[in-house]
Each structure stands twice: as C-alpha cells, then as structure tokens.
Design an enzyme around this catalytic site. Structure first.
Site, PDB file in Angstrom:
ATOM      1  N   GLU A  43       0.838  -1.216  -0.068  1.00 18.62           N
ATOM      2  CA  GLU A  43       0.066   0.004  -0.159  1.00 18.62           C
ATOM      3  C   GLU A  43       1.140   1.208   0.134  1.00 18.62           C
ATOM      4  O   GLU A  43       1.789   1.334   0.602  1.00 18.62           O
ATOM      5  CB  GLU A  43      -0.798   0.162   1.150  1.00 18.62           C
ATOM      6  CG  GLU A  43      -1.819   1.277   1.099  1.00 18.62           C
ATOM      7  CD  GLU A  43      -2.808   1.514   2.446  1.00 18.62           C
ATOM      8  OE1 GLU A  43      -3.415   2.321   2.162  1.00 18.62           O
ATOM      9  OE2 GLU A  43      -2.613   1.183   3.225  1.00 18.62           O
ATOM     10  N   GLU A  68       4.834   4.814   3.754  1.00 17.36           N
ATOM     11  CA  GLU A  68       4.253   6.186   4.168  1.00 17.36           C
ATOM     12  C   GLU A  68       5.614   6.900   4.301  1.00 17.36           C
ATOM     13  O   GLU A  68       6.495   6.504   4.840  1.00 17.36           O
ATOM     14  CB  GLU A  68       3.729   5.826   5.507  1.00 17.36           C
ATOM     15  CG  GLU A  68       3.427   7.139   6.209  1.00 17.36           C
ATOM     16  CD  GLU A  68       2.634   8.065   5.196  1.00 17.36           C
ATOM     17  OE1 GLU A  68       1.304   7.795   4.742  1.00 17.36           O
ATOM     18  OE2 GLU A  68       3.101   9.609   5.000  1.00 17.36           O
ATOM     19  N   ASP A  95       9.522   7.733   0.022  1.00 14.32           N
ATOM     20  CA  ASP A  95       8.772   8.580  -0.950  1.00 14.32           C
ATOM     21  C   ASP A  95       8.767   7.235  -2.239  1.00 14.32           C
ATOM     22  O   ASP A  95       9.557   7.006  -2.590  1.00 14.32           O
ATOM     23  CB  ASP A  95       9.524   9.960  -1.664  1.00 14.32           C
ATOM     24  CG  ASP A  95       8.773  10.572  -2.378  1.00 14.32           C
ATOM     25  OD1 ASP A  95       7.823   9.996  -3.113  1.00 14.32           O
ATOM     26  OD2 ASP A  95       8.746  11.744  -2.273  1.00 14.32           O
ATOM     27  N   ASP A 117      -3.188  11.687  -2.157  1.00 14.05           N
ATOM     28  CA  ASP A 117      -3.041  13.131  -2.247  1.00 14.05           C
ATOM     29  C   ASP A 117      -3.490  13.688  -3.795  1.00 14.05           C
ATOM     30  O   ASP A 117      -2.951  13.188  -4.634  1.00 14.05           O
ATOM     31  CB  ASP A 117      -1.939  13.810  -1.820  1.00 14.05           C
ATOM     32  CG  ASP A 117      -1.339  13.434  -0.715  1.00 14.05           C
ATOM     33  OD1 ASP A 117      -2.439  13.061   0.316  1.00 14.05           O
ATOM     34  OD2 ASP A 117      -0.283  13.575   0.011  1.00 14.05           O
ATOM     35  N   LYS A 121      -3.177  21.116  -8.612  1.00 12.51           N
ATOM     36  CA  LYS A 121      -2.644  22.006  -9.461  1.00 12.51           C
ATOM     37  C   LYS A 121      -2.042  21.335 -10.541  1.00 12.51           C
ATOM     38  O   LYS A 121      -1.480  20.421 -10.457  1.00 12.51           O
ATOM     39  CB  LYS A 121      -1.658  22.907  -8.801  1.00 12.51           C
ATOM     40  CG  LYS A 121      -2.088  23.974  -8.035  1.00 12.51           C
ATOM     41  CD  LYS A 121      -0.900  24.918  -7.388  1.00 12.51           C
ATOM     42  CE  LYS A 121      -1.321  25.928  -6.321  1.00 12.51           C
ATOM     43  NZ  LYS A 121      -0.487  26.369  -5.254  1.00 12.51           N
ATOM     44  N   ASP A 153     -12.165   9.678  -2.912  1.00 10.36           N
ATOM     45  CA  ASP A 153     -13.694  10.405  -2.949  1.00 10.36           C
ATOM     46  C   ASP A 153     -13.631  11.597  -3.707  1.00 10.36           C
ATOM     47  O   ASP A 153     -14.399  12.358  -3.909  1.00 10.36           O
ATOM     48  CB  ASP A 153     -13.934  11.062  -1.301  1.00 10.36           C
ATOM     49  CG  ASP A 153     -12.978  12.115  -1.023  1.00 10.36           C
ATOM     50  OD1 ASP A 153     -11.618  11.831  -1.215  1.00 10.36           O
ATOM     51  OD2 ASP A 153     -13.364  13.137  -0.629  1.00 10.36           O
ATOM     52  N   GLU A 193      -9.029   5.022   7.172  1.00  8.18           N
ATOM     53  CA  GLU A 193      -9.405   6.140   7.749  1.00  8.18           C
ATOM     54  C   GLU A 193     -10.086   7.139   7.023  1.00  8.18           C
ATOM     55  O   GLU A 193     -11.321   7.844   7.345  1.00  8.18           O
ATOM     56  CB  GLU A 193      -8.277   6.630   8.383  1.00  8.18           C
ATOM     57  CG  GLU A 193      -7.858   5.693   9.787  1.00  8.18           C
ATOM     58  CD  GLU A 193      -6.389   4.899  10.038  1.00  8.18           C
ATOM     59  OE1 GLU A 193      -6.042   4.684   8.519  1.00  8.18           O
ATOM     60  OE2 GLU A 193      -6.145   4.379  10.782  1.00  8.18           O
ATOM     61  N   GLU A 195     -11.490   6.953   4.256  1.00  8.38           N
ATOM     62  CA  GLU A 195     -12.880   6.375   3.435  1.00  8.38           C
ATOM     63  C   GLU A 195     -13.778   6.540   4.338  1.00  8.38           C
ATOM     64  O   GLU A 195     -15.001   7.086   4.243  1.00  8.38           O
ATOM     65  CB  GLU A 195     -12.559   5.028   3.137  1.00  8.38           C
ATOM     66  CG  GLU A 195     -13.608   4.398   2.328  1.00  8.38           C
ATOM     67  CD  GLU A 195     -13.467   3.106   1.856  1.00  8.38           C
ATOM     68  OE1 GLU A 195     -12.173   2.647   1.869  1.00  8.38           O
ATOM     69  OE2 GLU A 195     -14.299   2.206   1.303  1.00  8.38           O
TER      70      GLU A 195
END
Ligand code: SAM
Length: 212
Positions: A43, A68, A95, A117, A121, A153, A193, A195
C-alpha cells in the site's frame, strides 16, 4: 496534506522492528524480511495503517509492506503494530517516487492506493500517485499479472486516473463511482481512515482496478 510534526517520531521509526531499515537507496531483500515466503502486496501512502492491518490479518498467506513517507504519520501505524503485531506486515518510510530503487522488477503482485493526495494544481500532476509517471514505476516492479487498486472520494482525481490508465495503455478491469452502493465491487471492502471520514460526510467513494 498539512502535517503536525510529532516529536520523537524520527527516532521511533529508526529503531522500530516493524520498519524496514538499511540502505535507503538499495534493493530490499523481501525474502529475508518475512518469516514465510508469500506473494507481496504494497500500500502506497498508507497513512495510519488501519486498512493494511485489517487486510494483513485477514490474509496471512500474503506478505504486505505499507509505504508512508512521513514519520509523524507512520508512528501511528507502529503503535498499532506494537499492540497487535502481524508476522506478514512491515512498514517502509520512503517517497514512492523511489520505488524502482527499492523493489526488484516484477516482485510485487498488487499495489493499493487509497485516498492519495490529489495535487490539484496542473503543474503538480506528475506527483499524483496515479499519473503516467507513477504507472511507469508500477509497471517496473509489478509481476506480469500484477494489479493496482485505487480508491478516492475525489472525482477530479478519479477522472484523471481513468485517463492515465488509458493513456498508459493499461487495462481497466473494473470501476465504480459509488463503491458502497456497488455490491460486487464492495464485497469484502475494508474501509480506510479517510474512507470512513469522507463516506460519513455523504461523499461517494470511487474505485478502479487496473492491470497492464
Ligand atoms: N491511505 C490512507 C487512508 O486512506 O486513510 C491515508 C490517506 S492520506 C490522504 C495520503 C497519505 O499518503 C499521507 O499519509 C501521505 O503522507 C502519503 N503519501 C503521499 N504521497 C506519498 C508518496 N509519494 N510516498 C509515500 N507516501 C505518500
């Protein structure tokens, strides 16, 4: 994402047995990390790790690595693992732009991207985890039949992701614009979390599954 730096997070991550350590530019020896050799799922941008912990608990025959980039976020997942360790789950602080330096070609069977994220832009589009640039990285590390699963979302990010999949020549295996109302795609769904938070606000959740 605005982030509050947690004091001591770097130090905790640096010594945690639940985190993969070692040369931050070197290939990870996945076989040496887990008790048992299984297929590997990642993930990317796992946040506090709830999704991955539930998934790893439900699928002991699969090894998982949660990626992460911020120690202040990762430390929350580490605390959960300390309370209820899982032998088939490890974390990696990095990263995702450097994936190809850390994972051998063809070594990953599935990649989950949850509520990535949006980078709204245009000039930041290549930073989106479903951009063509990232699909190229996934193309390198995924096994031939490997898949990506993406939930969000954010409608604009979802539309962008559908276009990326098409422009990269990948195959869209399934998608929905309202996951929680789609009995087939929602079967066995594990909420993240983000979601839970966004669906509680009445936002539909979008999902796609794609392969090359
Ligand atoms: N997946 C979790 C969920 O659905 O609840 C967290 C979503 S949060 C919006 C996105 C997370 O991805 C953040 O914790 C962020 O630090 C991480 N992230 C974003 N870009 C990343 C990258 N390039 N490499 C690693 N982590 C990244």
């Amino acid at each position: 994402m605005r982030l509050r730096k947690i004091k001591g997070a770097d130090e905790t991550v640096a010594v945690s047995p639940y985190v993969i350590h070692g040369n931050s530019n070197g290939m990870i020896d996945v076989k040496a990390l887990f008790e048992t050799e299984h297929s590997l799922h990642l993930e990317i941008g796992m946040g506090k790790g709830r999704f991955l912990m539930e998934l790893a608990k439900a699928n002991p025959h699969i090894n998982y690595i949660g990626i992460e980039r911020y120690t202040s976020v990762l430390i929350k997942a580490i605390k959960k693992m300390e309370a209820a360790p899982l032998p088939n789950l490890l974390f990696l602080c990095m990263d995702a732009a450097d994936l190809e330096q850390r994972f051998a070609p063809g070594s990953v069977e599935r990649i989950y991207l949850n509520f990535s994220d949006p980078w709204p832009k245009d000039r930041h589009a290549r930073r989106r985890l479903t951009s063509i640039e990232y699909l190229k990285r996934y193309d390198t590390i995924l096994a031939p039949h490997g898949q990506i699963e993406f939930k969000t979302d954010n409608e604009a990010l979802f539309d962008f992701s559908l276009e990326s999949v098409e422009n990269a020549g990948w195959k869209l295996l399934s998608y929905t614009r309202n996951l929680h109302q789609d009995p087939k795609m929602n079967e066995g769904n594990i909420m993240t979390e983000y979601e839970e938070r966004f669906s509680a606000q009445g936002n539909p959740i979008y999902k796609l599954v794609a392969c090359r």
